[in-house]
Design an enzyme around this catalytic site. Structure first.
Site, PDB file in Angstrom:
ATOM      1  CD  GLU A 127      -3.135  -0.547   0.152  1.00  0.00           C
ATOM      2  OE1 GLU A 127      -4.203  -0.103   0.574  1.00  0.00           O
ATOM      3  OE2 GLU A 127      -2.889  -0.651  -1.069  1.00  0.00           O
ATOM      4  CB  THR A 133      -5.753   7.193  -3.263  1.00  0.00           C
ATOM      5  OG1 THR A 133      -6.409   5.956  -3.565  1.00  0.00           O
ATOM      6  CG2 THR A 133      -5.811   7.441  -1.767  1.00  0.00           C
TER       7      THR A 133
END
Length: 320
Positions: free
Chosen positions: A132, A185
């Site tokens: 991530e 994001t």
């Protein structure tokens, strides 16, 4: 384990934030999801030999999340042999469904199985977070934790990491509508205010606590009342075409609540029954029917299990 034996693992998509639980709450879906294949090699280093299901992802193991996760695990265990890996993407990048998290979780699980399970599933959360970090610049756990552990997961703290599996105390079904636009994001985060008014914060904390209580008390009505984002949804929703119309349609069709999945653009709705979730799916699809924007929809029960072993064999896995 013989060098030519391979492991194939599947990790599901996830919904993070869940309206009131920004950066601390997430839950797993049954599908879509990603698969990762792994095999030991005598030569050192990690090689990604194939990527299926999507174009444009790097096969450089230092740039692809599955390589980053695997490298960290091998390094920490002081293992000198190498790995051959393959990735099958079952979901698009930038969908708000935890795409990089599913790849990272599947990689962590597959490598752990291949090495004889030196790490617990919860320990694998830390390794999946390395993926991530590579994908988004932030080592957050609200997608990787439910992808690995299944059900609902609360990330209580990061210093140190404190992940609380909540399971699935009551039947819940999730309808996902994914407008096929990519929403980074980084963009979704860039528009967020860094400070919030105290009154809104109190409302948000109450909703999160109410949602937790609704799960534990198996109270659908309380869950529905608590599925509200006082702070972040008003800002993020402007990036998602027809968001408010879709949310209204889902609620009118009987959903307990609806909101933005992760950073978007996917929109999720929770329902108490499969039939209700399917009715919500139809209502959400109608909103986009004449928009000129292609969509994909998924209906999934919220499962107890997250990542899982798909195959273990001495044979080469079938190509996608």
């Amino acid at each position: 384990m013989q060098n030519n034996e391979f492991i194939k693992a599947y990790a599901p998509a996830t919904v993070a934030n869940v309206c009131c639980g920004f950066d601390v709450l997430g839950f797993a879906l049954d599908q879509p999801g990603d698969e990762v294949w792994a095999r030991k090699t005598e030569q050192p280093g990690i090689t990604i030999t194939a990527i299926h299901g999507i174009d444009g992802l790097s096969s450089d193991p230092t740039e692809n999340v599955i390589g980053v996760v695997a490298h960290k695990m091998l390094t920490d265990l002081h293992i000198t042999h190498g790995l051959e890996m393959q990735l099958h993407k079952g979901m698009p990048v930038g969908s708000g469904l935890g795409s990089s998290a599913a790849s990272s979780a599947a990689a962590a699980f597959a490598v752990n199985e291949l090495l004889g399970k030196p790490f617990t599933t919860q320990a694998l959360v830390l390794y999946a977070m390395e993926g991530e970090k590579k994908a988004s610049g932030s080592a957050h756990a609200d997608n990787v934790a439910p992808s690995l552990l299944g059900g609902f997961v609360l990330v209580r703290d990061y210093s140190p990491l404190d992940v609380v599996p909540l399971g699935v105390p009551l039947d819940l079904y999730c309808t996902i509508l994914y407008p096929q636009i990519e929403l980074k994001t980084s963009l979704s985060r860039s528009i967020l205010k860094q400070e919030i008014p105290l009154k809104k914060g109190i409302t948000q904390w109450g909703n999160l606590a109410g949602f937790m209580a609704g799960l534990l008390m198996k109270d659908y009505a309380l869950l529905g009342r608590s599925l509200h984002d006082e702070i972040f949804e008003p800002e993020r929703s402007i990036l998602i075409p027809l968001f408010h119309q879709v949310k209204a349609a889902a609620l009118a069709a009987g959903a307990l609540g609806a909101g933005i999945s992760g950073s978007g653009p996917s929109i999720f709705a929770l329902s108490a029954t499969l039939a209700q979730a399917q009715a919500v799916q139809e209502a959400m699809e109608k909103v986009y029917a004449h928009s000129g924007i292609d969509t994909k929809t998924y209906v999934s029960q919220v499962p107890d299990q997250g990542v899982r072993l798909v195959e273990q064999s001495l044979l080469q896995p079938a190509q996608a």
